[in-house]
Design an enzyme around this catalytic site. Structure first.
Site, PDB file in Angstrom:
ATOM      1  N   GLY A  27       0.819  -1.200   0.000  1.00 42.31           N
ATOM      2  CA  GLY A  27       0.000   0.000   0.000  1.00 42.31           C
ATOM      3  C   GLY A  27       0.849   1.246   0.000  1.00 42.31           C
ATOM      4  O   GLY A  27       2.070   1.206  -0.170  1.00 42.31           O
ATOM      5  N   GLY A  30       2.721   0.969   3.554  1.00 41.27           N
ATOM      6  CA  GLY A  30       3.141  -0.269   4.179  1.00 41.27           C
ATOM      7  C   GLY A  30       3.073  -1.467   3.265  1.00 41.27           C
ATOM      8  O   GLY A  30       2.475  -1.436   2.191  1.00 41.27           O
ATOM      9  N   ASP A 159     -11.463   5.180   5.694  1.00 43.30           N
ATOM     10  CA  ASP A 159     -10.996   4.626   4.418  1.00 43.30           C
ATOM     11  C   ASP A 159     -11.766   3.359   4.067  1.00 43.30           C
ATOM     12  O   ASP A 159     -11.174   2.339   3.693  1.00 43.30           O
ATOM     13  CB  ASP A 159      -9.491   4.340   4.472  1.00 43.30           C
ATOM     14  CG  ASP A 159      -8.886   4.158   3.079  1.00 43.30           C
ATOM     15  OD1 ASP A 159      -9.530   4.575   2.099  1.00 43.30           O
ATOM     16  OD2 ASP A 159      -7.782   3.599   2.982  1.00 43.30           O
TER      17      ASP A 159
END
Length: 513
Positions: A27, A30, A159
């Site tokens: 991502g 991470g 999110d």
């Protein structure tokens, strides 16, 4: 052991040792790996997330990323075991290892959590095509209680999107909300400059207030959930199917029921004030199917999230209401059903609602009920909702108690002007009926009465707001009702509630509630 396994290290955490097996994803901030917990009897699978920070990020951005990662660990630790639909946290630690990209020693943060075997909904949509309404209802049945749970614990996800929802392979109707890296603790409503500098959300699912880096609230998560549902149902984003009024046009899709379509449209309002304000409100709406003859009813899928009480006399009143069509008769019947309570109201002011932290007392009639709300400035500071004990009638009636913080220099006159302008700006087809000074608990205050139109169900409503200011806070009583039901309940509101409102101010009110 495969070649990939040999290349990946064994990590030593606080609670165990973890053999990384293979990468699962990468991502913005991470990397995620599938791993084995070597110190468990059955060497269970787990997910290891590693915080990765690119060199081009500014120190402020790095600080914000680290805060978000730490908050994810805290949320999983606090809530995972108790929620049922959030992966549990197994371990959280930091370790200095060789950066695989720079070949230099660097400190990494690691988070170890429960592995959910299955697919995220983005991949499932790509593989299987659009979801049935029954499947989306099952999704809502899982995720709305999660949002209710995390919001009650002062957490906003920020999110929500199909790739952050996992569909369990072992249980067909089991969905998990994952990736809390963008969570925001909302106690006090503080958002510092570091956190507002990062928009974690995905553009296609986030509401406008989040994209503009403004304060988010619980309805922001509801917007993102609805946007995800629309994409799963249609294969399109909500922005691709808005009508001339900028409302999501569910009627474009004949296979979506009117009931679910209207609910998703309200969740997708660009102005947060017109959305559902909490997950329980959406859950309640899903349980109320207005038209049993609706042909597109999700394959007759029954949505059971929170079964609403259905006393027999309420069912009788519903049928009677349809036949008689006049609210006056409906109210008369309701009063007759509760005539003993009405006698008590004439002699007993009512039950007492207290909020000792804010020093608030208010009495309400015996045939009304009060619900405490989780205080947060982000949600308008509402601390209570008091409404007639006739929820089975679907009456749009309620008194809300809320508290807002203002600047010390702001006077009552200043606030009056700002509040009226906000009402004119945010209420559809607003008509101001009355404005006047008003004493509340022997304090100087103000009262405004206005009507407006509900943008979703197109009914007229009427509102009376009364407020007073003390110690840089505004204390607001808001009575809102469907226009035809406003007068029948007005006496209870004015004579029992507003008249009994007391504000016992303390020397220092608590900051965190």
């Amino acid at each position: 052991m495969t070649e990939n396994q040999e290349q990946l290290p064994i990590l030593t955490g606080k609670k165990g040792r973890y053999q990384l097996l293979k990468p699962l994803g990468k991502g913005g901030f991470g990397d995620t790996f599938l791993a084995i917990d070597l110190d468990t009897m059955n060497q269970r699978h787990c997910v290891v997330k590693r915080l990765r920070i690119d060199n081009h990020y500014s120190p402020e951005i790095v600080t914000g990323i680290k805060k978000a990662f730490e908050k994810e660990a805290k949320v999983l630790e606090d809530l995972g075991d108790r929620s049922g639909n959030i992966p549990c946290l197994y371990d959280y630690f930091s370790s200095t290892v060789t950066d695989p990209e720079l070949s230099t020693p660097q400190e990494f943060n690691y988070l170890v959590q429960q592995y959910i075997e299955g697919e995220d909904l983005k991949k499932e949509l790509e593989q299987q095509g659009r979801f049935s309404e029954a499947k989306v209802l099952a999704l809502l049945n899982n995720i709305l209680p999660v949002l209710k749970f995390i919001h009650k614990n002062d957490v906003i996800h920020r999110d929500i999107k199909p790739s952050n929802i996992m569909h369990s392979k072992e249980e067909d109707n089991k969905f998990y909300l994952i990736d809390f890296g963008a969570v925001k603790q909302v106690i006090k409503g503080d958002i510092d400059t570091t956190e507002t500098s990062i928009v974690f959300a995905s553009v296609c699912y986030a509401p406008q207030e989040q994209l503009r880096k403004e304060k988010v609230d619980y309805s922001s998560d509801l917007y993102a959930l609805a946007a995800s549902c629309v994409q799963l149902l249609t294969g399109e984003f909500p922005e691709d199917s808005r009508d001339v009024n900028n409302l999501w046009n569910w009627q474009k899709y004949p296979y979506i029921s009117e009931h679910l379509g209207k609910i998703l449209r309200r969740m997708l309002q660009e102005d947060r004030h017109y959305r559902f304000q909490s997950a329980p409100e959406v859950m309640e709406a899903l349980n109320k199917r207005d038209d049993p003859s609706d042909k597109n009813n999700g394959g007759n899928q029954k949505t059971t999230i929170i079964p609403p009480p259905q006393p027999q006399f309420i069912k009788v009143l519903l049928i009677t209401a349809i036949i008689l069509t006049t609210t006056g008769v409906l109210i008369a019947i309701y009063r007759h059903q509760n005539q003993d309570l009405q006698v008590n109201i004439k002699t007993i002011p009512g039950q007492l609602f207290e909020n000792k932290k804010f020093g608030i007392e208010i009495k309400y009639p015996q045939d009304w009920k009060a619900e405490k709300q989780q205080y947060s400035p982000l949600t308008g500071g509402t601390i209570a909702k008091i409404f007639p004990n006739t929820s089975g009638l679907n009456l749009e009636v309620g008194l809300f108690i809320s508290i807002e913080d203002i600047q010390k220099s702001q006077t009552l006159s200043d606030y009056n002007q700002a509040a009226i302008e906000q009402i004119k700006k945010s209420v559809k087809n607003v008509q101001i009926l009355q404005q006047q000074s008003k004493k509340i608990d022997n304090r100087e205050g103000y009262q405004i009465v206005y009507t407006g139109e509900d943008q979703i169900d197109n009914f007229r409503f009427k509102v009376m707001k009364v407020w007073t200011i003390s110690n840089s806070k505004v204390y607001i009583l808001t009575y809102r009702a469907e226009e035809k039901l406003y007068d029948p309940f007005l006496k209870d509101v004015e004579q029992t509630m507003i008249k009994s409102f007391r504000l016992q101010l303390q020397s220092t009110l608590p900051v965190d509630i």
